[in-house]
Design an enzyme around this catalytic site. Structure first.
Site, PDB file in Angstrom:
ATOM      1  N   GLY A  74       0.839  -1.194   0.000  1.00 34.97           N
ATOM      2  CA  GLY A  74       0.000   0.000   0.000  1.00 34.97           C
ATOM      3  C   GLY A  74       0.876   1.247   0.000  1.00 34.97           C
ATOM      4  CG  ASN A 154      -3.849   4.895   9.622  1.00 31.71           C
ATOM      5  OD1 ASN A 154      -4.126   5.883   8.955  1.00 31.71           O
ATOM      6  ND2 ASN A 154      -2.746   4.824  10.334  1.00 31.71           N
ATOM      7  CD  GLN A 182      -6.260   0.481   8.029  1.00 28.22           C
ATOM      8  OE1 GLN A 182      -7.153  -0.337   8.290  1.00 28.22           O
ATOM      9  NE2 GLN A 182      -4.994   0.263   8.356  1.00 28.22           N
ATOM     10  CB  SER A 202      -2.520  -2.544   1.606  1.00 31.76           C
ATOM     11  OG  SER A 202      -1.573  -3.426   2.149  1.00 31.76           O
ATOM     12  CG  HIS A 204      -0.761  -6.206   5.148  1.00 32.80           C
ATOM     13  ND1 HIS A 204      -0.623  -5.877   6.473  1.00 32.80           N
ATOM     14  CD2 HIS A 204      -0.315  -5.133   4.453  1.00 32.80           C
ATOM     15  CE1 HIS A 204      -0.104  -4.657   6.581  1.00 32.80           C
ATOM     16  NE2 HIS A 204       0.096  -4.195   5.361  1.00 32.80           N
ATOM     17  CB  CYS A 326       4.536   2.583  10.029  1.00 36.57           C
ATOM     18  SG  CYS A 326       3.056   2.110   9.158  1.00 36.57           S
TER      19      CYS A 326
HETATM   20  N1  PLP Z   1      -2.316   3.633   4.118  1.00 35.80           N
HETATM   21  C1  PLP Z   1      -2.974   3.372   5.245  1.00 35.80           C
HETATM   22  C2  PLP Z   1      -4.181   4.169   5.604  1.00 35.80           C
HETATM   23  C3  PLP Z   1      -2.543   2.348   6.085  1.00 35.80           C
HETATM   24  O1  PLP Z   1      -3.192   2.094   7.221  1.00 35.80           O
HETATM   25  C4  PLP Z   1      -1.388   1.615   5.726  1.00 35.80           C
HETATM   26  C5  PLP Z   1      -0.849   0.556   6.618  1.00 35.80           C
HETATM   27  O2  PLP Z   1      -0.926   0.665   7.822  1.00 35.80           O
HETATM   28  C6  PLP Z   1      -0.752   1.929   4.511  1.00 35.80           C
HETATM   29  C7  PLP Z   1      -1.244   2.945   3.738  1.00 35.80           C
HETATM   30  C8  PLP Z   1       0.454   1.186   4.054  1.00 35.80           C
HETATM   31  O3  PLP Z   1       0.152  -0.082   3.544  1.00 35.80           O
HETATM   32  P1  PLP Z   1       1.272  -1.225   3.518  1.00 35.80           P
HETATM   33  O4  PLP Z   1       1.388  -1.744   4.926  1.00 35.80           O
HETATM   34  O5  PLP Z   1       0.753  -2.254   2.568  1.00 35.80           O
HETATM   35  O6  PLP Z   1       2.530  -0.598   3.049  1.00 35.80           O
END
Ligand code: PLP
Length: 389
Positions: A74, A154, A182, A202, A204, A326
């Site tokens: 993502g 998120n 999300q 994404s 996962h 993250c």
């Molecule tokens: N965008 C949002 C809103 C997310 O919550 C996340 C992951 O936590 C991402 C992007 C990033 O996705 P990925 O974990 O596949 O890099």
């Protein structure tokens, strides 16, 4: 520790792989190999699998299969959207706007673009976590190339008013990128009805494998690739396709689409039950208001330090989060809650609960009891320490 019955309420960080997804992936990882660019039978078998999955992901969001570009995450989809459009933009239309509550995949990309000399601005949000449309109206102009506004946040689960955003941006000729990482699998998605130009997904987060994402790119959208190499993904994303991951993503998308409304109803009931229980704890307040995805709850507990609460909860088998996964290692206070104007203490005491397919009423009740007790215990301990000091 072995006998602790674990409860996983961190589905916004990642979801467990659905066994039906695993079942679809295993043959591809085994004898079903092949490079999807090869002309022979093995290659064509892999190509057919990728194309089938592309159709499944496209169907989840109402796109045409050719508008779906598979990426490595993502995060990569978000990077490709902003950087790809910024690189293809023609002066004077170069400005990039993003909401202050975007995921770091957008915020940090936008900041990097600013360092490279591209005009970039953040759009404010209200205390509820909703985009401040007046601020967008003021900042979006004829020089704006793209506006990034996520669908579901998120951390709070708040859903942004994408319809209004798109209408406003259309009037000014700016593209709209929507991070729907999300939102997918939680609310119905239709790129045509929403009117967005780009959308990140994404695997996962929807019970698919980690390390595979997708970017919807509306036909005719000018965008340069991030990666240079082969002609994969119609020259939009070079690199041999992760066939097994993509097949898993496709299966996960098909399953998410099939279960969506019944699962959403079930999760709203469970989420509200947890919310009611947690708000009984003195000094507990919910963060984020307005329309929300069914599975997410963000609560601040007064006089509580969420990082240590999280560790105490983990010892009791309950997995939750203090914000974006993250950022967890970085111990950086949530930029989302700060952008909503919450004070440092409230931000520091905030915990995210995100429910999922395996969550039961029994788990939610037990989680509520565990959290209430842990909050009171932490306050007692810090209170005693303060008296001693
Ligand atoms: N965008 C949002 C809103 C997310 O919550 C996340 C992951 O936590 C991402 C992007 C990033 O996705 P990925 O974990 O596949 O890099």
């Amino acid at each position: 520790m072995g006998c602790v019955e674990r409860i996983y309420l961190d589905h916004n960080a990642t979801t467990p792989l659905d066994p039906r997804v695993l079942e679809a992936m295993v043959p591809v990882l085994g004898e079903g190999f092949g490079n999807a660019s090869s002309l022979h039978w093995f290659g064509q078998r892999a190509r057919a699998a990728v194309d089938h999955a592309r159709g499944e992901v496209a169907a989840l969001i109402g796109a045409a299969p050719a508008e779906v570009v598979f990426t490595g995450s993502g995060t990569e989809a978000d990077n490709l959207a902003l950087r790809g459009v910024a690189a293809a933009a023609r002066a004077p239309r170069r400005k990039v706007l993003y909401s202050a509550v975007e995921h770091h995949a957008i915020v940090h990309t936008a900041r990097a673009l600013a360092e490279e000399g591209i005009p970039v601005e953040a759009i404010r949000v209200t205390p509820e976590g909703l985009l401040d449309l007046a601020d967008l109206r003021q900042k979006a102009d004829e020089q704006t190339a793209v506006v990034a506004v996520m669908l579901a946040n998120n951390e709070t689960g708040v859903l942004q008013p994408l319809g209004e955003v798109v209408r406003l941006c259309r009037e000014r000729g700016a593209l709209v990128h929507c991070d729907a990482v999300q939102a997918a699998g939680k609310v119905p998605l239709d790129v045509r009805a929403l009117g967005v130009d780009l959308m990140a997904l994404s695997a996962h987060k929807i019970y698919g494998p980690q390390g595979v994402g997708a970017l919807y790119v509306r036909r005719g959208t000018r965008m340069k690739p991030l990666l240079r190499g082969g002609a994969q993904e119609r020259n939009r994303r070079a690199g041999t396709e992760n066939v097994a991951g993509i097949v898993g993503f496709g299966r996960a998308a098909a399953l998410a689409a099939a279960d969506l409304s019944s699962e959403a109803q079930r999760l709203v009931a469970l989420r509200d039950r947890l919310e009611a229980r947690l708000l009984e704890v003195p000094g507990a307040r919910r963060n984020g208001d307005g329309p929300r995805v069914p599975n997410t709850l963000n609560i601040s507990f007064d006089r509580v330090e969420a990082e240590s609460l999280l560790l105490a909860l983990d010892l009791q088998g309950l997995a939750v989060s203090t914000g974006a996964a993250c950022a967890a290692g970085a111990m950086e206070p949530s930029h989302v809650l700060r952008a909503m104007g919450l004070g440092p203490e409230r931000v520091q005491g905030s915990v995210r609960f995100s429910l999922g397919r395996s969550t039961t009423a029994e788990q939610v009740d037990r989680a509520g009891t565990i959290v209430a007790a842990a909050v009171l215990r932490q306050r007692e301990t810090t209170g005693r320490a303060a008296i001693r000091a």
